[in-house]
Design a protein around this motif. Sequence first.
Motif, short mmCIF file in Angstrom:
data_model
loop_
_atom_site.label_atom_id
_atom_site.label_comp_id
_atom_site.label_asym_id
_atom_site.label_seq_id
_atom_site.Cartn_x
_atom_site.Cartn_y
_atom_site.Cartn_z
N GLN A 1 -26.12 30.09 90.80
CA GLN A 1 -25.56 28.80 90.43
C GLN A 1 -26.42 28.14 89.36
OE1 GLN A 1 -22.71 28.40 91.84
NE2 GLN A 1 -23.09 30.15 93.18
N ALA A 2 -27.71 28.46 89.33
CA ALA A 2 -28.63 27.76 88.44
C ALA A 2 -28.61 28.37 87.03
CB ALA A 2 -30.05 27.81 89.00
N ALA A 3 -28.01 29.55 86.85
CA ALA A 3 -28.04 30.22 85.56
C ALA A 3 -27.25 29.42 84.52
CB ALA A 3 -27.45 31.62 85.69
N ASP A 4 -27.59 29.62 83.25
CA ASP A 4 -26.89 28.95 82.16
C ASP A 4 -25.45 29.46 82.07
OD1 ASP A 4 -29.01 27.45 81.52
OD2 ASP A 4 -29.70 28.73 79.88
N GLY A 5 -24.63 28.72 81.35
CA GLY A 5 -23.27 29.16 81.12
C GLY A 5 -22.39 28.80 82.29
N PRO A 6 -21.17 29.33 82.27
CA PRO A 6 -20.23 28.99 83.34
C PRO A 6 -20.80 29.44 84.68
CG PRO A 6 -19.39 30.83 82.01
CD PRO A 6 -20.64 30.33 81.35
N PRO A 7 -20.66 28.62 85.73
CA PRO A 7 -21.21 29.02 87.02
C PRO A 7 -20.59 30.33 87.47
CG PRO A 7 -20.10 26.86 87.16
CD PRO A 7 -19.94 27.36 85.75
N GLY A 8 -21.44 31.32 87.71
CA GLY A 8 -20.93 32.60 88.18
C GLY A 8 -20.42 33.51 87.09
N GLY A 9 -20.26 33.00 85.85
CA GLY A 9 -19.84 33.84 84.75
C GLY A 9 -18.36 34.15 84.77
N PRO A 10 -17.94 35.14 83.94
CA PRO A 10 -16.52 35.49 83.83
C PRO A 10 -16.01 36.11 85.12
CG PRO A 10 -17.87 37.09 82.68
CD PRO A 10 -18.79 36.00 83.12
N PRO A 11 -14.68 36.27 85.26
CA PRO A 11 -14.12 36.86 86.47
C PRO A 11 -14.78 38.19 86.81
CG PRO A 11 -12.36 36.13 85.01
CD PRO A 11 -13.65 35.95 84.26
N GLY A 12 -15.21 38.32 88.04
CA GLY A 12 -15.82 39.58 88.46
C GLY A 12 -17.33 39.55 88.45
N ALA A 13 -17.92 38.70 87.62
CA ALA A 13 -19.38 38.71 87.49
C ALA A 13 -20.06 38.31 88.80
CB ALA A 13 -19.83 37.79 86.36
N SER A 14 -19.43 37.42 89.56
CA SER A 14 -20.06 36.98 90.80
C SER A 14 -20.12 38.12 91.82
CB SER A 14 -19.32 35.78 91.39
OG SER A 14 -17.99 36.13 91.68
N SER A 15 -19.26 39.12 91.65
CA SER A 15 -19.33 40.27 92.56
C SER A 15 -20.51 41.17 92.19
CB SER A 15 -18.03 41.07 92.54
OG SER A 15 -17.87 41.74 91.32
N CYS A 16 -21.04 41.04 90.99
CA CYS A 16 -22.20 41.83 90.57
C CYS A 16 -23.49 41.16 91.03
CB CYS A 16 -22.27 41.96 89.05
SG CYS A 16 -20.69 42.29 88.26
N THR A 17 -23.54 39.82 90.90
CA THR A 17 -24.79 39.13 91.19
C THR A 17 -25.13 39.19 92.67
OG1 THR A 17 -23.56 37.05 91.24
CG2 THR A 17 -24.70 37.58 89.20
#
Length: 101
Positions: free
Chosen positions: A20-36
Motif C-alpha cells: 500500500q505504501a509503494a508509489d503509483g496506483p495502490p497495488g499497481g495494474p490489474p494482477g500486480a497485487s497477486s504478485c506482491t
Amino acid sequence: MGRLLLPVLVLAFLSGGPAQAADGPPGGPPGASSCTGCHAPMKVTDSVIPRIAGRKAADIVTFMREYRSGAWPSSVMGRIAKGFSDPEIDAIAAWFAVQPE
Ligand code: HEC
C-alpha cells in the motif's frame, strides 16, 4: 491450528502492508497485487522468492513468457504465468520496474 495460523498471519502482514505504501496506483495494474503476495516490495532477507521490484521491465516480461511456455523451469511461476496475457504482463512488468528496490 495455532501452529499453522501464526505464520500465515505474519506472511499476510509482511506482504500486505508495504504494497500500500509503494508509489503509483495502490497495488499497481490489474494482477500486480497477486504478485506482491509472494514478491514482497520490501526486503525479506530469509525469503527464497526472488525480488522483482526495481528489475528491468524487459527482464520481467522475458521471465514471464518463458515460465508461461515452460521454456524456463519453475515451481509455481509456470502455473501463475499461464493466467496472464501479454498486455497484462507488460503492464505488470512496467509497474514492478518503477517500484523502489
Ligand atoms: C505463490 C507465490 C508467487 C506468486 C503469486 C508470484 N510469484 Fe513470481 N516467483 C515465485 C517463485 C517461488 C519464483 C522462483 C521460480 C519458481 O520456483 O517458480 C518466482 C520467480 C519469478 C520471477 C523470476 C525472478 C528471477 O530473478 O528469477 C519473476 C520475473 C516473477 N516471479 C514474476 C512474478 C509476477 C509478475 C507475478 C504476478 C503475476 C508473480 N511472479 C507471482 C513465487 C511467486
